[in-house]
Design an enzyme around this catalytic site. Sequence first.
Site, PDB file in Angstrom:
ATOM      1  N   HIS A  97     -11.803  17.570 -11.121  1.00 29.02           N
ATOM      2  CA  HIS A  97     -10.247  17.498 -10.224  1.00 29.02           C
ATOM      3  C   HIS A  97      -9.920  15.599 -10.001  1.00 29.02           C
ATOM      4  O   HIS A  97     -10.809  15.172 -10.977  1.00 29.02           O
ATOM      5  CB  HIS A  97     -10.779  18.063  -8.350  1.00 29.02           C
ATOM      6  CG  HIS A  97     -10.771  18.829  -8.507  1.00 29.02           C
ATOM      7  ND1 HIS A  97     -10.397  19.994  -9.119  1.00 29.02           N
ATOM      8  CD2 HIS A  97     -12.551  19.668  -8.499  1.00 29.02           C
ATOM      9  CE1 HIS A  97     -11.446  21.696  -8.604  1.00 29.02           C
ATOM     10  NE2 HIS A  97     -12.469  20.801  -8.171  1.00 29.02           N
ATOM     11  N   GLU A 134     -13.787  16.412  -2.749  1.00 27.55           N
ATOM     12  CA  GLU A 134     -15.190  16.417  -3.652  1.00 27.55           C
ATOM     13  C   GLU A 134     -14.456  15.213  -5.186  1.00 27.55           C
ATOM     14  O   GLU A 134     -15.073  15.227  -5.630  1.00 27.55           O
ATOM     15  CB  GLU A 134     -14.211  18.414  -4.490  1.00 27.55           C
ATOM     16  CG  GLU A 134     -15.325  18.521  -5.623  1.00 27.55           C
ATOM     17  CD  GLU A 134     -14.842  19.679  -5.503  1.00 27.55           C
ATOM     18  OE1 GLU A 134     -15.499  19.982  -7.106  1.00 27.55           O
ATOM     19  OE2 GLU A 134     -14.013  20.416  -5.206  1.00 27.55           O
ATOM     20  N   HIS A 189     -19.547  19.406 -10.153  1.00 28.86           N
ATOM     21  CA  HIS A 189     -18.426  20.113  -9.632  1.00 28.86           C
ATOM     22  C   HIS A 189     -19.310  19.824  -8.103  1.00 28.86           C
ATOM     23  O   HIS A 189     -20.668  19.435  -8.340  1.00 28.86           O
ATOM     24  CB  HIS A 189     -17.972  21.025  -9.197  1.00 28.86           C
ATOM     25  CG  HIS A 189     -16.678  21.001 -10.974  1.00 28.86           C
ATOM     26  ND1 HIS A 189     -15.698  20.576 -10.348  1.00 28.86           N
ATOM     27  CD2 HIS A 189     -16.611  21.048 -11.942  1.00 28.86           C
ATOM     28  CE1 HIS A 189     -14.288  21.177 -11.620  1.00 28.86           C
ATOM     29  NE2 HIS A 189     -15.464  21.457 -12.222  1.00 28.86           N
ATOM     30  N   GLU A 267     -22.306  23.166  -9.670  1.00 30.15           N
ATOM     31  CA  GLU A 267     -21.571  23.165  -8.040  1.00 30.15           C
ATOM     32  C   GLU A 267     -22.666  22.449  -7.561  1.00 30.15           C
ATOM     33  O   GLU A 267     -24.242  22.801  -7.908  1.00 30.15           O
ATOM     34  CB  GLU A 267     -21.789  24.250  -7.689  1.00 30.15           C
ATOM     35  CG  GLU A 267     -20.427  25.260  -8.887  1.00 30.15           C
ATOM     36  CD  GLU A 267     -18.862  24.778  -8.026  1.00 30.15           C
ATOM     37  OE1 GLU A 267     -19.108  22.994  -6.579  1.00 30.15           O
ATOM     38  OE2 GLU A 267     -17.742  24.809  -8.972  1.00 30.15           O
TER      39      GLU A 267
END
Length: 303
Positions: A97, A134, A189, A267
Amino acid sequence: MISRPLAAAVLGLWGLGTLVACGASPEGRDGPEDLDAGGRATARTAYTPQADARTQSPTGSQATAQADDRAGADGAARSASQTKPLAGKVVVIDPGHNGGNWRHSREINRQVDVLTKRKACDTTGTSTNDGYSEAAFTWDVSKRLAKRLRNMGAVVRLTRADNTSWGPCITERAAIGNRARADAAISVHADGAPPSGRGFHIIVPKKIDGPVDPVVGDSGRLGRTIRDAFRRGTGLPYSNYLGRNALVARSDLGGLNLSKVPKIFLECGNMRNAQDAAKFKDERFRQRIADSLARGLRDYLLH
């Protein structure tokens, strides 16, 4: 008829001439031709057998000095391999992101082709319940990881340069790794699952009859190596809500589908889980994450 003394003298002279000729360069008595950068012959240099290193063996202090030089060179090479074990390796880090994505909804919602479907160029990502994003988390961890890898001699590329702009699109993130011909790529992430979910998992690519197919096997090995190093280094548990032994294979992520180099998504945990979130907000723990990932990448790249 030649007398015996005279014959011996003649034979002695003939033998000396033969010895000198055998000591000469195969190219002639004047020694080998020098070549310029284009491979053309230049003027010959003066030549004597004593000047040709091929006719001599080092002895005494000369031999000792040469042995010391070799030992020093070997020691320097070993020292370099220990302090810069990843010299010559290329790693691409993709911090998930971007901090400015929320200001550019039109751009990040543009649909792009990820081969198995069309989906948004990017998203805003998730956050902890008290607002730690995040994007900020992945940017911090990725910078720390880049520093560790560079200290080990690796060439490191990041897919974004800051945490204030937007993008790039998931298609471009994959392209950055491809252009760099990365030996390994990792997309960092953190998940936004229900609060009861805890732990980390790794996403690896599937074969899709596309560019990722040749590296699916290596990506799987990268995923397992990172998983093991991350677990040892952070103490975080395997995800209790997704995957098997912290591994998930997917074919809907453009960053994986379009990759021509070994690549995984990590993740790191669930930002909506109170235990995971508390760790992610701790600067020291983020350093532990980076150190663990650096060890995992080192293990993958050197084996």
